[in-house]
Design an enzyme around this catalytic site. Structure first.
Site, PDB file in Angstrom:
ATOM      1  N   ASP A  12       0.856  -1.184   0.000  1.00 45.79           N
ATOM      2  CA  ASP A  12       0.000   0.000   0.000  1.00 45.79           C
ATOM      3  C   ASP A  12       0.892   1.234   0.000  1.00 45.79           C
ATOM      4  O   ASP A  12       1.983   1.213   0.585  1.00 45.79           O
ATOM      5  CB  ASP A  12      -0.915   0.027   1.222  1.00 45.79           C
ATOM      6  CG  ASP A  12      -1.900   1.187   1.154  1.00 45.79           C
ATOM      7  OD1 ASP A  12      -2.775   1.159   0.262  1.00 45.79           O
ATOM      8  OD2 ASP A  12      -1.775   2.125   1.951  1.00 45.79           O
ATOM      9  N   HIS A 160      -5.400   4.317   6.333  1.00 52.78           N
ATOM     10  CA  HIS A 160      -4.540   5.217   5.557  1.00 52.78           C
ATOM     11  C   HIS A 160      -3.148   5.355   6.153  1.00 52.78           C
ATOM     12  O   HIS A 160      -2.424   6.286   5.867  1.00 52.78           O
ATOM     13  CB  HIS A 160      -5.189   6.581   5.304  1.00 52.78           C
ATOM     14  CG  HIS A 160      -6.379   6.465   4.410  1.00 52.78           C
ATOM     15  ND1 HIS A 160      -6.279   6.116   3.083  1.00 52.78           N
ATOM     16  CD2 HIS A 160      -7.696   6.601   4.665  1.00 52.78           C
ATOM     17  CE1 HIS A 160      -7.479   6.061   2.557  1.00 52.78           C
ATOM     18  NE2 HIS A 160      -8.360   6.340   3.489  1.00 52.78           N
ATOM     19  N   ASP A 165      -2.588  -0.607   6.313  1.00 49.66           N
ATOM     20  CA  ASP A 165      -3.444  -0.907   5.165  1.00 49.66           C
ATOM     21  C   ASP A 165      -2.922  -2.096   4.373  1.00 49.66           C
ATOM     22  O   ASP A 165      -3.710  -2.893   3.848  1.00 49.66           O
ATOM     23  CB  ASP A 165      -3.603   0.317   4.265  1.00 49.66           C
ATOM     24  CG  ASP A 165      -4.553   1.353   4.857  1.00 49.66           C
ATOM     25  OD1 ASP A 165      -5.149   1.090   5.924  1.00 49.66           O
ATOM     26  OD2 ASP A 165      -4.697   2.426   4.252  1.00 49.66           O
TER      27      ASP A 165
END
Length: 186
Positions: A12, A160, A165
């Site tokens: 991510d 986030h 994530d």
């Protein structure tokens, strides 16, 4: 060849905007899908001053702070590449896994090529949204994370924070994988 493995790595990113080169990669989080406690994370010094305010709001990161505390992109990408190398034996394949993989992969690919000379993932990525669509037969609009989470009931959630994530995405991948495996054994 016997013994060669595919190592699925959930990745991510948080970015300063929608496209690499024009906007900076701000952070990377990664973990092997089937060993999520083995994680990698890094924050980056921005490569320019461009940013989309909405992107920074979502990421909860500050360009000014990252100029001070972030790693130089060359150092960060070398560290990421070195960490990835610990996951695979010669001949194994590292598989980039992302939720909306085209977005995350575009930044990782750009940064690997620009700052490290090559991308250890090669030129492809596995998209969790597309995998879910194939596993369930749903429509594309029903591949939003909220809908997938409602169906699969993961214990983690998106925050986030890139590493958190990546771990959440790894859990989603494993849950989808469990839907697919019974069919593969038929």
């Amino acid at each position: 060849m016997r013994g060669l493995r595919e190592i699925f790595v959930s990745v991510d990113v948080e970015t300063a905007g929608p496209i690499p080169g024009e906007y900076s990669l701000l952070s990377i989080g990664a973990c092997p899908v089937f060993d999520p406690d083995n994680g990698f994370s890094c924050e980056f010094k921005p490569i320019n001053d461009n940013f989309d305010p909405k992107a920074l709001e979502v990421a909860r990161l500050s360009m000014r702070e990252l100029y001070n505390r972030g790693s130089d992109p060359e150092v960060a990408m070398k560290a990421f590449s070195d960490w990835l190398a610990t996951l695979a034996r010669p001949g194994d394949t590292l598989v980039f896994v992302g939720f909306n993989a085209p977005f995350d992969w575009s930044f990782v690919n750009y940064y690997f090529h620009r700052f490290a000379g090559k991308n250890p993932f090669g030129f492809t990525a596995l998209d969790i949204k597309a995998l879910y669509m194939g596993a369930t037969g749903c429509s594309w609009r029903n591949t939003r994370s909220s809908i997938i989470s409602e169906h699969l009931k993961p214990t983690l959630s998106g925050t986030h924070d890139a590493l958190s994530d990546a771990r959440y995405q790894a859990e989603i991948f494993r849950l989808i994988w469990s839907l697919i495996l019974p069919r593969a054994e038929e």
